[in-house]
Design an enzyme around this catalytic site. Structure first.
Site: not given
Length: 323
Positions: A79, A81, A163, A165, A233, A239, A279
């Site tokens: 991904n 992003k 996701h 985010e 996730e 991140g 990560s």
């Protein structure tokens, strides 16, 4: 607002003065006794939290099983992003084209929308293309959105939906994400369906509740589980540099597979691939891949580095090592 709280906690945990190392190979929760804590701010976050963090009540020895519990092929997605330029993406594509990749892995990359055509026209056919989002139905007067039909037209085979985010920054809810997934599947575009808990939800012992609620929203909407890959996730690991231990990830993956068996079907439980994200890098992917319910990875930052992404893809070899 939950987002602000989560952001605050994660930022405190991931700041330059905090050093947290997950070094507890036989524990499934985030126990403070297992952490290396180097400042009082981080320590205070975990005071009196320990009783709520363990997902199971007993310590279990790590099983040396390296086969996959599911029947699907190992799957690794990158991904990208909101990263990249024409030049940097050309370099990344070149690195991927020259990489030697194991044959028994499905590999997908998700570039920003602007660069999908560039990647599709220059990347080896060995790697399929995914979008990072889509609309809930056909195109029309929906400013800023991308329809599944448009994604198909440009060569996308997959789309990442749910996701964290999109959930916690953009504000998408379970029902809305489920509608997107259902429509994508109806148009024969595969779905990488993301689930995962915030830090405070894990601390409160709600990891399973959150993941199962998100799974139920997908299950209520989907016409079929064919061409669906579930990506677990944990939000606190995305991140931040803090990856779940193989045991923590395995415990949630096994619970997700059990939920599918009980609430959808044994067949769907077996054939649906459950991949881990948060990560993941070239240094930890091999140990994570050894766990039987981890069927691959959804990779963020490390997927922007061609050689490292290749290393993660090739971690499938860990599945082949005899127990």
């Amino acid at each position: 607002m939950a987002v602000a709280s989560s952001t605050s906690l994660v930022s405190q945990l991931s700041g330059p003065k905090s050093a947290i190392s997950f070094s507890c190979p036989h524990l499934s929760g985030l126990r403070p006794s297992c952490f290396k804590l180097e400042n009082t701010t981080t320590q205070s976050l975990f005071q009196n939290v320990e009783p709520h963090l363990r997902l199971s009540d007993t310590k279990k020895a790590c099983r040396p099983v390296v086969s996959m519990a599911g029947s699907g092929k190992f799957f690794v997605g990158g991904n990208w992003k909101c990263n990249g330029t024409k030049d940097s993406i050309s370099k990344l594509v070149s690195d991927l084209n020259s990489a030697k990749l194991e044959s028994d892995v499905d590999v997908v990359v998700a570039p920003p929308f602007l660069y999908i055509d560039q990647v599709k026209s220059s990347l080896t056919d060995r790697i399929e293309i995914s979008a990072q989002n889509c609309w809930t139905g056909k195109g029309g007067a929906f400013t800023g959105e991308i329809s599944v039909e448009q994604l198909k037209d440009i060569g996308c085979k997959w789309v990442v939906l749910g996701h964290s985010e999109r959930r916690h920054v953009i504000g998408e809810n379970d029902e809305f994400i489920g509608k997107k997934a259902a429509y994508a599947l109806s148009q024969n575009v595969g779905v990488i369906a993301c689930i995962g808990e915030l830090l405070e939800e894990r601390e409160a012992g709600k990891t399973f509740d959150v993941c199962f609620q998100q799974l139920k929203a997908f299950a209520d909407a989907l016409p079929s589980w064919d061409d669906v890959v579930i990506a677990y996730e944990p939000v606190w690991a995305i991140g931040t540099g803090k990856v779940a231990t193989p045991e923590q990830a395995q415990e949630v993956h096994a619970a997700v597979r059990d939920w599918l068996s009980k609430n959808v079907s044994a067949e769907v439980s077996s054939k649906t691939r459950i991949i881990y994200g948060g990560s993941v890098n070239g240094g930890n992917s091999s140990d994570l891949a050894k766990k039987e319910d981890i069927d691959g990875f959804l990779v963020g930052g490390a997927s922007l580095k061609g050689p490292e992404f290749a290393t993660i893809i090739n971690s499938v070899t860990s599945k082949k090592v005899a127990a």
